[in-house]
Design an enzyme around this catalytic site. Structure first.
Site, PDB file in Angstrom:
ATOM      1  CB  CYS A  61      -5.038  10.528  18.795  1.00 44.11           C
ATOM      2  SG  CYS A  61      -3.386  10.311  19.480  1.00 44.11           S
ATOM      3  CB  CYS A  67       1.275  13.518  17.398  1.00 38.81           C
ATOM      4  SG  CYS A  67       1.823  12.297  16.189  1.00 38.81           S
ATOM      5  CB  CYS A  70      -3.471  12.683  12.747  1.00 37.42           C
ATOM      6  SG  CYS A  70      -3.120  10.929  12.628  1.00 37.42           S
ATOM      7  CB  CYS A 137      -0.610   5.199  17.288  1.00 38.95           C
ATOM      8  SG  CYS A 137      -0.642   5.994  15.657  1.00 38.95           S
ATOM      9  CD  GLN A 253       0.490   2.179  -1.967  1.00 37.26           C
ATOM     10  OE1 GLN A 253       0.076   2.972  -1.106  1.00 37.26           O
ATOM     11  NE2 GLN A 253       0.988   2.588  -3.120  1.00 37.26           N
ATOM     12  CE1 TYR A 279      10.882   5.369 -11.259  1.00 33.60           C
ATOM     13  CE2 TYR A 279       8.988   5.346 -12.744  1.00 33.60           C
ATOM     14  CZ  TYR A 279      10.233   5.847 -12.388  1.00 33.60           C
ATOM     15  OH  TYR A 279      10.811   6.823 -13.158  1.00 33.60           O
ATOM     16  CD  GLU A 300      11.708  -1.054  -7.307  1.00 31.91           C
ATOM     17  OE1 GLU A 300      12.572  -0.431  -6.653  1.00 31.91           O
ATOM     18  OE2 GLU A 300      10.636  -0.540  -7.684  1.00 31.91           O
ATOM     19  CG  ASP A 341       3.372   3.890  -7.674  1.00 28.98           C
ATOM     20  OD1 ASP A 341       3.301   5.089  -7.338  1.00 28.98           O
ATOM     21  OD2 ASP A 341       3.147   2.956  -6.891  1.00 28.98           O
ATOM     22  CB  CYS A 367       1.614   9.575  -2.925  1.00 31.78           C
ATOM     23  SG  CYS A 367       3.414   9.605  -2.923  1.00 31.78           S
TER      24      CYS A 367
END
Length: 410
Positions: A61, A67, A70, A137, A253, A279, A300, A341, A367
């Site tokens: 990129c 930016c 990344c 992008c 996701q 979740y 949820e 999750d 995550c």
């Protein structure tokens, strides 16, 4: 200050003594020109790359290095994967093999472009009020230029004001793509009620779904109350023979290509026939496991996510029970596998109740490894032991990783 980058911090910055250097990798020789203090850490504000590491590659990129999206784009992909394994082990003490993303370019199915008086694009690394104006992008879409051009046309034809950090009419352009269906959802996030409907539908005439989301606060995030302006209420994504419905008010996701790997990892860790999915969101795991023959209940708190999950179950002719409510209030008895999750903050005190009442088999999807390890060490470890773990690279070119951890009662 000049030296060799010896390693990376847990958030992916190059380590040079006490200084953290963004966009620098092990083996790089750098000269730090100036620094700034942020949250008790010294971070290089300006530096020169004196000699490149052999694991460095040119960024794809042209905005790479400015930016903030990344951080690791200049790092060979296999080295990214190695570092993610190392960071996960350092943070959690757990060894886990990582599975790479099948695609590392044009893999993201969502992008939030901030719309400002200084341009449309993304925030500069470490500079929350500086925007890198973009027209491409390579981690999102080959059609980025089309989306940005349409947004500029809409602003030009309506005279609406971009965000100036204090006020303005339009704040964000959110674009979602069904990578395997080709469907596109446009969501304009603004501080005024829907305006310029005709210009909006003409500018984004290529979209399958166009929304206008009213933002009632001045927080710098892409959130608002959505109103459908044109087209379909949902766009669809097709994963492993399932149709997932996507709505502006719900999370999905972000890497459609790596999602099957995540789903199969969860399935491989599930035991018995009755599964509780806490979740559960739009039913990402619940729907897949139901298709595989499990009896699944999803819980949820976001009622819109529950509504979308139920509709997806109907579309796929699946029998899944989705219950609106807090995961922390769910009944844990009567299941053979529990999937959690949680959001980035982790389970916190809820992990104490899981340790007391949870089933034999627990699958923790995270995550945020630092929060997982806190939950485990504080409470879960008293009742569960880690039996297996796998990492899935849902986020190429960043230090982030998705972990799936299998725990069994002691």
């Amino acid at each position: 200050m000049r030296g060799i980058i010896k390693g990376v911090s847990n958030d992916g910055l190059g380590v040079l003594g006490e200084v953290l250097v963004p966009f620098a990798y092990p083996g790089d020789v750098v000269e730090v020109i100036s620094t700034r203090e942020r949250f008790g850490r010294t971070i290089a504000r300006d530096f020169k790359l004196v000699k490149s590491s052999p694991i460095r590659v040119p960024g794809k990129c042209r905005y790479f290095g400015r930016c903030g999206g990344c951080l690791w784009q200049g790092l060979k992909y296999r080295e990214q994967l190695k570092l993610k394994e190392e960071i996960f082990k350092r943070v959690t003490g757990v060894e886990a093999e990582i599975k790479g993303s099948p695609r590392i370019w044009f893999f993201r199915n969502i992008s939030n472009f901030i719309v400002t008086v200084n341009g449309i694009g993304f925030k500069e690394f470490g500079m929350p009020r500086t925007v890198v104006s973009v027209d491409e992008c390579p981690v999102f879409s080959e059609r980025t230029k089309l989306y940005i051009r349409a947004m500029k046309r809409f602003l030009r034809e309506t005279g609406l004001n971009p965000w100036n950090w204090k006020n303005g009419d339009v704040h964000y352009l959110q674009v979602r793509e069904g990578k395997f269906t080709g469907e596109v959802m446009i969501n304009v996030i603004a501080h005024i009620p829907p305006s310029g409907r005709e210009e909006l539908t003409e500018a984004f005439g290529f979209a399958d779904s166009v929304y206008w989301s009213l933002k009632r606060d001045k927080r710098d995030d892409p959130k608002g109350i959505p109103t459908l302006i044109k087209g379909n209420e949902f766009i669809r994504e097709s994963i492993e023979g399932l149709v997932y419905l996507i709505h502006p008010s719900t999370f999905f996701q972000t890497n459609s290509y790596a999602l099957p790997i995540l789903l199969k990892a969860v399935e491989s860790f599930a035991e018995g026939s009755k599964v509780l999915d806490l979740y559960s969101g739009v039913g990402t795991f619940s729907l897949y496991l139901a298709k595989k023959g499990f009896e699944v209940t999803g819980v949820e708190v976001n009622e819109e996510s529950v509504r979308v999950a139920k509709k997806s179950a109907e579309v796929n002719s699946l029998d899944v029970s989705f219950i609106p409510g807090r995961a922390e209030d769910a009944k844990l008895k009567g299941y053979e596998t529990l999937i959690v999750d949680p959001p980035r903050k982790g389970l916190k005190d809820f992990s104490k109740r899981i340790a007391k009442e949870g089933p034999e088999n627990l699958i923790y999807v995270s995550c945020n490894p630092s929060k997982f390890v806190l939950d485990y060490r504080n409470y879960l470890s008293k009742a569960y032991k880690i039996e297996d773990a796998v990492l899935i690279d849902m986020f190429p070119h960043t230090p982030h990783v998705e972990a799936v951890v299998k725990l069994r009662r002691r």
